[in-house]
Design a protein around this motif. Structure first.
Motif, PDB file in Angstrom:
ATOM      1  N   THR A  33       7.974  14.735  -3.233  1.00 10.08           N
ATOM      2  CA  THR A  33       8.646  13.437  -3.310  1.00 10.08           C
ATOM      3  C   THR A  33       9.421  13.092  -2.043  1.00 10.08           C
ATOM      4  O   THR A  33       9.280  11.978  -1.511  1.00 10.08           O
ATOM      5  N   PRO A  34      10.252  13.996  -1.477  1.00  6.72           N
ATOM      6  CA  PRO A  34      10.953  13.636  -0.234  1.00  6.72           C
ATOM      7  C   PRO A  34       9.998  13.387   0.934  1.00  6.72           C
ATOM      8  O   PRO A  34      10.265  12.522   1.775  1.00  6.72           O
ATOM      9  N   VAL A  35       8.903  14.129   0.983  1.00  6.84           N
ATOM     10  CA  VAL A  35       7.936  13.981   2.083  1.00  6.84           C
ATOM     11  C   VAL A  35       7.288  12.605   2.037  1.00  6.84           C
ATOM     12  O   VAL A  35       7.215  11.896   3.049  1.00  6.84           O
ATOM     13  N   LEU A  36       6.824  12.226   0.866  1.00 10.14           N
ATOM     14  CA  LEU A  36       6.146  10.937   0.730  1.00 10.14           C
ATOM     15  C   LEU A  36       7.126   9.772   0.799  1.00 10.14           C
ATOM     16  O   LEU A  36       6.784   8.700   1.317  1.00 10.14           O
ATOM     17  N   SER A  37       8.347   9.967   0.284  1.00 14.04           N
ATOM     18  CA  SER A  37       9.333   8.886   0.380  1.00 14.04           C
ATOM     19  C   SER A  37       9.703   8.634   1.832  1.00 14.04           C
ATOM     20  O   SER A  37       9.945   7.484   2.230  1.00 14.04           O
ATOM     21  N   LEU A  38       9.734   9.693   2.651  1.00 12.77           N
ATOM     22  CA  LEU A  38       9.970   9.500   4.080  1.00 12.77           C
ATOM     23  C   LEU A  38       8.830   8.707   4.704  1.00 12.77           C
ATOM     24  O   LEU A  38       9.053   7.890   5.600  1.00 12.77           O
ATOM     25  N   GLY A  39       7.614   8.902   4.207  1.00 15.14           N
ATOM     26  CA  GLY A  39       6.488   8.112   4.692  1.00 15.14           C
ATOM     27  C   GLY A  39       6.662   6.638   4.406  1.00 15.14           C
ATOM     28  O   GLY A  39       6.329   5.790   5.242  1.00 15.14           O
ATOM     29  N   VAL A  40       7.186   6.309   3.230  1.00 17.11           N
ATOM     30  CA  VAL A  40       7.454   4.903   2.900  1.00 17.11           C
ATOM     31  C   VAL A  40       8.545   4.344   3.816  1.00 17.11           C
ATOM     32  O   VAL A  40       8.444   3.217   4.308  1.00 17.11           O
ATOM     33  N   LEU A  41       9.586   5.131   4.057  1.00 19.14           N
ATOM     34  CA  LEU A  41      10.651   4.691   4.963  1.00 19.14           C
ATOM     35  C   LEU A  41      10.139   4.524   6.387  1.00 19.14           C
ATOM     36  O   LEU A  41      10.550   3.599   7.097  1.00 19.14           O
ATOM     37  N   ASN A  42       9.236   5.406   6.812  1.00 19.46           N
ATOM     38  CA  ASN A  42       8.624   5.256   8.133  1.00 19.46           C
ATOM     39  C   ASN A  42       7.783   3.988   8.213  1.00 19.46           C
ATOM     40  O   ASN A  42       7.705   3.341   9.265  1.00 19.46           O
ATOM     41  N   THR A  43       7.151   3.635   7.100  1.00 22.04           N
ATOM     42  CA  THR A  43       6.392   2.383   7.043  1.00 22.04           C
ATOM     43  C   THR A  43       7.332   1.196   7.246  1.00 22.04           C
ATOM     44  O   THR A  43       7.045   0.292   8.039  1.00 22.04           O
ATOM     45  N   PHE A  50       0.838  -1.210   0.000  1.00 27.18           N
ATOM     46  CA  PHE A  50       0.000   0.000   0.000  1.00 27.18           C
ATOM     47  C   PHE A  50       0.866   1.251   0.000  1.00 27.18           C
ATOM     48  O   PHE A  50       0.621   2.197  -0.756  1.00 27.18           O
ATOM     49  N   ALA A  51       1.875   1.282   0.872  1.00 27.13           N
ATOM     50  CA  ALA A  51       2.717   2.473   0.977  1.00 27.13           C
ATOM     51  C   ALA A  51       3.479   2.730  -0.319  1.00 27.13           C
ATOM     52  O   ALA A  51       3.564   3.877  -0.785  1.00 27.13           O
ATOM     53  N   SER A  52       4.012   1.682  -0.930  1.00 31.68           N
ATOM     54  CA  SER A  52       4.803   1.834  -2.156  1.00 31.68           C
ATOM     55  C   SER A  52       3.953   2.356  -3.308  1.00 31.68           C
ATOM     56  O   SER A  52       4.317   3.325  -3.987  1.00 31.68           O
ATOM     57  N   PHE A  53       2.809   1.716  -3.519  1.00 29.68           N
ATOM     58  CA  PHE A  53       1.972   2.125  -4.641  1.00 29.68           C
ATOM     59  C   PHE A  53       1.187   3.394  -4.324  1.00 29.68           C
ATOM     60  O   PHE A  53       0.851   4.163  -5.235  1.00 29.68           O
ATOM     61  N   GLY A  54       0.881   3.622  -3.050  1.00 26.97           N
ATOM     62  CA  GLY A  54       0.268   4.884  -2.671  1.00 26.97           C
ATOM     63  C   GLY A  54       1.191   6.058  -2.965  1.00 26.97           C
ATOM     64  O   GLY A  54       0.757   7.100  -3.462  1.00 26.97           O
ATOM     65  N   TYR A  55       2.463   5.882  -2.660  1.00 28.07           N
ATOM     66  CA  TYR A  55       3.482   6.895  -2.967  1.00 28.07           C
ATOM     67  C   TYR A  55       3.515   7.184  -4.467  1.00 28.07           C
ATOM     68  O   TYR A  55       3.459   8.348  -4.895  1.00 28.07           O
ATOM     69  N   LEU A  56       3.586   6.146  -5.274  1.00 27.82           N
ATOM     70  CA  LEU A  56       3.665   6.331  -6.730  1.00 27.82           C
ATOM     71  C   LEU A  56       2.387   6.957  -7.277  1.00 27.82           C
ATOM     72  O   LEU A  56       2.441   7.867  -8.120  1.00 27.82           O
ATOM     73  N   LEU A  57       1.235   6.494  -6.816  1.00 30.07           N
ATOM     74  CA  LEU A  57      -0.041   7.000  -7.313  1.00 30.07           C
ATOM     75  C   LEU A  57      -0.231   8.471  -6.968  1.00 30.07           C
ATOM     76  O   LEU A  57      -0.678   9.269  -7.808  1.00 30.07           O
ATOM     77  N   LEU A  58       0.104   8.848  -5.744  1.00 30.42           N
ATOM     78  CA  LEU A  58      -0.057  10.240  -5.336  1.00 30.42           C
ATOM     79  C   LEU A  58       0.823  11.163  -6.173  1.00 30.42           C
ATOM     80  O   LEU A  58       0.384  12.243  -6.590  1.00 30.42           O
ATOM     81  N   LEU A  59       2.052  10.744  -6.434  1.00 31.63           N
ATOM     82  CA  LEU A  59       2.944  11.577  -7.239  1.00 31.63           C
ATOM     83  C   LEU A  59       2.445  11.694  -8.673  1.00 31.63           C
ATOM     84  O   LEU A  59       2.551  12.762  -9.289  1.00 31.63           O
ATOM     85  N   ILE A  60       1.889  10.612  -9.209  1.00 34.91           N
ATOM     86  CA  ILE A  60       1.342  10.666 -10.571  1.00 34.91           C
ATOM     87  C   ILE A  60       0.151  11.615 -10.630  1.00 34.91           C
ATOM     88  O   ILE A  60       0.033  12.445 -11.545  1.00 34.91           O
ATOM     89  N   LEU A  61      -0.731  11.517  -9.634  1.00 30.93           N
ATOM     90  CA  LEU A  61      -1.919  12.379  -9.609  1.00 30.93           C
ATOM     91  C   LEU A  61      -1.543  13.845  -9.470  1.00 30.93           C
ATOM     92  O   LEU A  61      -2.126  14.715 -10.121  1.00 30.93           O
TER      93      LEU A  61
END
Length: 257
Positions: free
Chosen positions: A58-68, A31-42
Motif C-alpha cells: 500500500t505505501p509503495v503504490l500510494s507513493l506512485g499515485v502521489l508521484n503521478t 488510471f493511477a487512482s483506480f490502478g492503485y485500488l485494483l492492484l490492492l484488491i487483486l
C-alpha cells in the motif's frame, strides 16, 4: 523537511486544488487512482498472505499515485508506469511503513475485543452480516469508539509517511514520527478537510442523486455509475495537495528537519 502549521481554511482549499489538478490530466490521474485500488484488491485475494502483502504494498503504490500527481503538477509528461515508481524510491522503508501500519491496525482491532468479545474484530477480518441487536448493543458501540479513538493516531502516523520516506529518503520510524506530528500541528485544517470530504464525497452526491431519483430512478442509477470515476481521483489528488501545502517540494526545502 519542515512541516508548516497552516490555518483552518486551508483544509477547505485542498479539495478544490485537487479538482484543479485532476482537470489538468483526468485520464492519467484516473488510471493511477483506480490502478492503485485494483492492484490492492487483486493482491489481497491471494490465499493466506493476500492481506499482509496488500498492506506491505500500500505505501509503495500510494507513493506512485502521489508521484503521478506531482508529475501533473509540475507539467511533466508521465505514462502509466509512474504508478510503479514507488518501487524505485526507498523501497525498504516503504515496506516497513506498511508492516508497522498493518500491525497497528490489527492491534487496535484486537483491543476492541475488550468491549464486545471480538465481534468487531471478527466482522472486520472475516466479513459477514452484523446482527441488528448486536449493532445497537452498548458493547459494540464501545468497541467502535475504541477503534475510532485508537486508529486515529495510527492514521496520523501513516498519512504522510510514504511521501516522506520516498521523497526525502528518511527511515520508516522517522517518516511516521514526522507524519504524526505534522497532522497534530495541523489538526484544524484537517478537521476542515474532513468536513469538505464528507460534503463533497457523500452528502452532496447523495442529495443530487436523491433529487434525480425522485424524477427518474433509472437516470439516478445511471448517474451513480460514473460518479466514482470523478470523485475518487479528485480525492486522491487532494491527498497530494495537502502534503504539498504542509511539506512543500523536496527540491525546495532543506534535507534535514
Amino acid at each position: 523537511m519542515q512541516a508548516r502549521q497552516l490555518p483552518a481554511q486551508r483544509g477547505f482549499a485542498w479539495l478544490g486544488e485537487g479538482l484543479q489538478l485532476w482537470r489538468r490530466n483526468p485520464a492519467l490521474l484516473t488510471f493511477a487512482s483506480f490502478g492503485y485500488l485494483l492492484l490492492l484488491i487483486l493482491v489481497s485475494v491471494a490465499p493466506f498472505i493476500g492481506q499482509i502483502l496488500a498492506s506491505l504494498l500500500t505505501p509503495v503504490l500510494s507513493l506512485g499515485v502521489l508521484n503521478t500527481c506531482r508529475a501533473i503538477d509540475a507539467g511533466r509528461k508521465a505514462g502509466p508506469d509512474v504508478l510503479f515508481s514507488g518501487f524505485q524510491q526507498n523501497l525498504p522503508a516503504l515496506i516497513i511503513i506498511g508492516a508497522i501500519n498493518f500491525a497497528g491496525v490489527w492491534l487496535v482491532l484486537g483491543l476492541t475485543a475488550i468491549a464486545d468479545d471480538g465481534t468487531l474484530f471478527r466482522l472486520m477480518t472475516s466479513g459477514g452480516k452484523l446482527d441488528p441487536d448486536i449493532a445497537t448493543s452498548g458493547g459494540f458501540t464501545m468497541a467502535l469508539l475504541i477503534a475510532i479513538t485508537l486508529s486515529t493516531p495510527v492514521m496520523m502516523a501513516y498519512w504522510f509517511a510514504p511521501l516522506l520516506a520516498g521523497w526525502w529518503k528518511v527511515s520508516a520510524p522517522k517518516a511516521m514520527f514526522f507524519s504524526f506530528f505534522a497532522c497534530l500541528r495541523n489538526w484544524r485544517p484537517f478537521l476542515a478537510y474532513s468536513i469538505a470530504l464528507t460534503l463533497f464525497g457523500a452528502i452532496l452526491p447523495g442529495i443530487v442523486l436523491g433529487i434525480v431519483g425522485m424524477v427518474s430512478p433509472t437516470l439516478a442509477t445511471l448517474l451513480s455509475v460514473p460518479l466514482p470515476l470523478l470523485l475518487i481521483p479528485i480525492i486522491f489528488a487532494s491527498f497530494y495537495t495537502n502534503a504539498r501545502d504542509i511539506f512543500g517540494e523536496p527540491d525546495n526545502v532543506p534535507e534535514q528537519a
